[in-house]
Design an enzyme around this catalytic site. Structure first.
Site, short mmCIF file in Angstrom:
data_model
loop_
_atom_site.label_atom_id
_atom_site.label_comp_id
_atom_site.label_asym_id
_atom_site.label_seq_id
_atom_site.Cartn_x
_atom_site.Cartn_y
_atom_site.Cartn_z
N GLY A 1 -8.91 -8.00 3.08
CA GLY A 1 -9.87 -6.92 2.93
C GLY A 1 -10.21 -6.37 4.31
O GLY A 1 -11.05 -6.92 5.02
N GLY A 2 -9.51 -5.31 4.72
CA GLY A 2 -9.79 -4.70 6.02
C GLY A 2 -9.29 -5.51 7.20
O GLY A 2 -9.74 -5.31 8.33
N HIS A 31 -6.93 -13.06 -7.35
CA HIS A 31 -7.71 -11.97 -6.77
C HIS A 31 -9.07 -11.97 -7.47
O HIS A 31 -9.18 -12.39 -8.61
CB HIS A 31 -6.96 -10.64 -6.99
N ARG A 32 -10.09 -11.47 -6.77
CA ARG A 32 -11.44 -11.56 -7.34
C ARG A 32 -12.08 -10.19 -7.52
O ARG A 32 -13.31 -10.07 -7.43
CB ARG A 32 -12.30 -12.45 -6.45
N LYS A 50 0.85 -1.20 0.00
CA LYS A 50 0.00 0.00 0.00
C LYS A 50 0.88 1.24 0.00
O LYS A 50 1.94 1.22 0.61
CB LYS A 50 -0.91 0.01 1.23
N HIS A 57 -8.73 -15.40 -2.99
CA HIS A 57 -9.43 -14.54 -2.03
C HIS A 57 -10.85 -15.07 -1.79
O HIS A 57 -11.59 -15.30 -2.75
CB HIS A 57 -9.55 -13.12 -2.58
C1 RUB Z 1 -6.76 -5.23 0.89
C2 RUB Z 1 -7.48 -4.98 -0.38
C3 RUB Z 1 -7.70 -6.14 -1.29
C4 RUB Z 1 -8.92 -6.84 -0.78
C5 RUB Z 1 -9.98 -7.27 -1.75
O1 RUB Z 1 -6.35 -4.02 1.50
O2 RUB Z 1 -7.94 -3.90 -0.65
O3 RUB Z 1 -7.73 -5.80 -2.61
O4 RUB Z 1 -8.36 -7.98 -0.21
O5 RUB Z 1 -11.02 -7.91 -1.05
P1 RUB Z 1 -6.60 -3.71 3.04
P2 RUB Z 1 -11.37 -9.45 -1.23
O6 RUB Z 1 -5.98 -4.80 3.83
O7 RUB Z 1 -5.93 -2.37 3.26
O8 RUB Z 1 -8.07 -3.64 3.23
O9 RUB Z 1 -10.12 -10.19 -0.89
O10 RUB Z 1 -12.45 -9.71 -0.26
O11 RUB Z 1 -11.79 -9.66 -2.64
#
Ligand code: RUB
Length: 412
Positions: A338-339, A267-268, A151, A300
């Site tokens: 994701g978060g 990745h999705r 990031k 993911h």
């Molecule tokens: C993670 C991020 C990824 C997500 C996508 O960043 O944004 O692209 O994993 O979501 P952070 P998913 O850790 O800062 O949120 O994996 O559910 O498709």
């Protein structure tokens, strides 16, 4: 041909001979009529009777509705409806998840699950490495894998990207990856980034730490294998592909190409366009099954209801679809991302079990002590969960975890 019905409600689904799909249907019509319309549209019928449809075509190729329970409709498609030998996801999707979404007679329809008979599974090869293969490459047989997404998702140049990866590895992370929007922008050319990251990984290896980084090769279909080969030549230890934007064929092309000798992280991005609405679209579960068939090594699946993405906490069928032994393929490493941040790691692992890769972007780069401290905080949270020690307890003599818990708390 006299009008024949697609309804076979007195029969059990035949998982050996048919592709069996579960749909959630919302309609003002009687459910049997709606199911009939769905089965007709996706196999031998259309909106009106047609003179060219004969008994033989209908009986051998017609889709069969074998169950209606509430809003759940189970339809089985004869294997003859599908292309032979090539393992073609585009054609499979056109049958099981095609025109039906646009049918005016259905207010909503969602493909919830699919199962394939051996004759179709055998057209696919599955993952080359799988969850176990990734663990072996990382020398980490039991503990959950723990990673980061570099990031900001765009903006760092190759040197700063490599520095991030090095700090993440120094803090104990086993995995890192490009984000879904980074491929080959002018501010971070893919060749220079791959080489710089490979050097960082080599340095970590010399220091005794194994780590892999997935380089995002998502690009047009006629170039993806070529790009992946180049990236591998520049030292990539893993590839990443955005499966929805590139297509399942892209994962399959990479996985089946003998020249590709590193795992594929899937990745999705964009999946929310059709997974988010519980009444319309496609659930994640069929996508998970298809990614495994096509050869994704890690996928993911969301944070199981705990992180920033609106994942359905009940959507844990994806874990079984990644790791189950009901299909003739290696297992896929489920990736919870994701978060994510240290305070929710134990909750994720309580739902996922130890066979998981947990990733945090903001939950690493947002640490008050910087990337290395953020990586340490995440690694310590995973260690605590692995040992069965509450994070607050473990944090007493792990300052990086303590700082992370102080900043983000335990669970929001
Ligand atoms: C993670 C991020 C990824 C997500 C996508 O960043 O944004 O692209 O994993 O979501 P952070 P998913 O850790 O800062 O949120 O994996 O559910 O498709």
């Amino acid at each position: 041909m006299a009008q024949k019905s697609h309804l076979h409600l007195d029969e059990e689904p035949d998982y050996n001979e048919y592709v069996v799909c579960k749909y959630r249907v919302t309609t003002d019509l009687p459910m049997e009529k709606a199911a009939e319309a769905l089965a007709a549209e996706q196999s031998t019928g259309t909106w009106t009777g047609i003179s060219t449809l004969d008994d033989e075509i209908f009986d051998t190729l017609g889709a069969r509705v074998v169950s209606i329970e509430g809003d759940e409709v189970v339809v089985e498609f004869p294997v003859e409806d599908f292309s032979v030998e090539v393992g073609s996801v585009p054609q499979i999707l056109s049958v099981i998840a095609g025109n039906l979404f646009g049918l005016g007679s259905l207010k909503g329809v969602r493909l919830e699950d699919v199962s394939f008979p051996d004759s179709i599974n055998s057209q696919f090869k599955g993952p080359k490495f799988g969850a176990q293969g990734i663990r072996e490459l990382l020398g980490r047989p039991e503990k959950p894998l723990v990673g980061t997404i570099v990031k900001p998702k765009i903006g760092l140049d190759p040197e700063r990207t490599a520095q991030y990866v090095y700090e993440a590895g120094s803090g104990g992370l086993t995995n890192s990856k490009d984000d879904e929007t980074l491929v080959d922008q002018a501010f971070c050319p893919i060749d220079e980034r791959t080489v710089a990251v490979a050097e960082a990984l080599d340095l970590l290896k010399d220091e005794g730490h194994l780590m892999m980084h997935a380089i995002n090769v998502s690009t047009r279909g006629d170039r993806i294998v070529e790009l992946a080969e180049k990236v591998q030549g520049w030292g990539a230890t893993e590839l990443m592909v955005d499966v929805i934007t590139c297509g399942f064929g892209a994962v399959q092309a990479l996985a089946e190409d003998p020249s590709i000798k590193v795992p594929i992280h899937v990745h999705r991005t964009m999946h929310g366009a059709f997974t988010k609405d519980p009444y319309h679209g496609i659930a994640m579960l069929p996508l998970t099954r298809l990614v495994r068939m096509c050869g994704g090594d890690a996928l993911h699946i969301g944070t199981l209801g705990v992180g920033k993405m609106a994942a359905d906490a009940k959507d844990d069928g994806n874990l079984a679809a990644c790791l189950g032994d009901d299909v003739p393929f290696k297992t896929v490493m489920p990736v919870c991302s994701g978060g994510a941040y240290p305070g929710i790691v134990a909750d994720i692992i309580a739902r996922s079990g130890m066979d998981v890769q947990i990733q945090a972007g903001g939950g690493v780069a947002g640490h008050p002590g910087g990337v290395k401290a953020g990586a340490m905080g995440m690694s310590q949270a995973v260690d605590a969960a692995f040992l069965g020690i509450p994070a607050e307890e473990y944090a007493k003599d792990h300052p990086e975890l303590s700082e992370a818990l102080a900043k983000w708390g335990k669970k929001k």
